[in-house]
Write a protein that holds these residues in place. Structure first.
Motif, PDB file in Angstrom:
ATOM      1  N   PRO A 103      24.057  55.675  49.188  1.00  0.00           N
ATOM      2  CA  PRO A 103      25.479  55.736  49.518  1.00  0.00           C
ATOM      3  C   PRO A 103      25.813  54.887  50.745  1.00  0.00           C
ATOM      4  N   THR A 104      25.733  53.587  50.576  1.00  0.00           N
ATOM      5  CA  THR A 104      25.964  52.668  51.671  1.00  0.00           C
ATOM      6  C   THR A 104      27.445  52.547  51.985  1.00  0.00           C
ATOM      7  N   ILE A 105      27.734  52.014  53.180  1.00  0.00           N
ATOM      8  CA  ILE A 105      29.112  51.886  53.626  1.00  0.00           C
ATOM      9  C   ILE A 105      29.644  50.465  53.506  1.00  0.00           C
ATOM     10  N   GLU A 106      28.810  49.531  53.131  1.00  0.00           N
ATOM     11  CA  GLU A 106      29.211  48.125  53.075  1.00  0.00           C
ATOM     12  C   GLU A 106      29.820  47.778  51.726  1.00  0.00           C
ATOM     13  N   LYS A 107      30.997  47.194  51.760  1.00  0.00           N
ATOM     14  CA  LYS A 107      31.701  46.807  50.545  1.00  0.00           C
ATOM     15  C   LYS A 107      30.877  45.933  49.611  1.00  0.00           C
ATOM     16  N   PRO A 108      30.152  44.911  50.119  1.00  0.00           N
ATOM     17  CA  PRO A 108      29.414  44.032  49.194  1.00  0.00           C
ATOM     18  C   PRO A 108      28.296  44.715  48.430  1.00  0.00           C
ATOM     19  N   THR A 109      27.902  45.904  48.806  1.00  0.00           N
ATOM     20  CA  THR A 109      26.826  46.594  48.110  1.00  0.00           C
ATOM     21  C   THR A 109      27.294  47.278  46.835  1.00  0.00           C
ATOM     22  N   TYR A 110      28.587  47.326  46.593  1.00  0.00           N
ATOM     23  CA  TYR A 110      29.140  47.934  45.389  1.00  0.00           C
ATOM     24  C   TYR A 110      29.523  46.862  44.379  1.00  0.00           C
ATOM     25  N   ASP A 111      29.236  47.125  43.127  1.00  0.00           N
ATOM     26  CA  ASP A 111      29.394  46.119  42.084  1.00  0.00           C
ATOM     27  C   ASP A 111      30.681  46.255  41.273  1.00  0.00           C
ATOM     28  N   TYR A 112      31.191  47.458  41.138  1.00  0.00           N
ATOM     29  CA  TYR A 112      32.347  47.718  40.288  1.00  0.00           C
ATOM     30  C   TYR A 112      33.449  48.363  41.097  1.00  0.00           C
ATOM     31  N   TRP A 113      34.685  47.951  40.831  1.00  0.00           N
ATOM     32  CA  TRP A 113      35.833  48.413  41.603  1.00  0.00           C
ATOM     33  C   TRP A 113      37.005  48.780  40.713  1.00  0.00           C
TER      34      TRP A 113
END
Length: 123
Positions: A103-113
């Protein structure tokens, strides 16, 4: 791979509450870590909260004690219960997901929005 759709935003007075929902597609939704981010005009999108596929959760200091994130894997839905809302919480709220991630806090670590849902808190 998942598709995300947020809902539940609206206009509330300070001190009020809202529950945001993030509905996801995919049969393996339970294997995804899901986070909430928010953004106001002129600012970078900032982390709000996240719950991992293993159940762990993380919150930014600004919302600790007021916001609670949960997930219902059977319904392919993640929720953000927002209590004691303040004008500073006004933003477009986005949900995001990544496969089997911390559960990271950095936006680039998430793939789907998702597309975002507007939350406006009046004073």
């Amino acid at each position: 791979q998942v598709q995300l759709v947020e809902s539940g935003g609206g206009l509330v007075q300070a001190g009020g509450y809202l529950r945001l929902s993030c509905a996801a597609s995919g049969r393996t939704f339970g294997l995804y870590t899901v986070g909430w981010f928010r953004q106001t005009p002129g600012k970078e999108r900032e982390f709000v909260a996240a719950v991992s596929w293993t159940g762990g959760s993380t919150y930014t200091d600004a919302v600790k004690g007021r916001f609670t994130m949960s997930r219902d894997n059977a319904k392919n839905t993640v929720y953000l219960q927002m209590n004691s809302l303040q004008p500073e919480d006004t933003a477009v709220y986005y949900c995001a997901a990544k496969f089997r991630g911390w559960p990271t806090i950095e936006k680039p670590t998430y793939d789907y929005w998702g597309q975002g849902t507007q939350v406006t808190v009046s004073s």
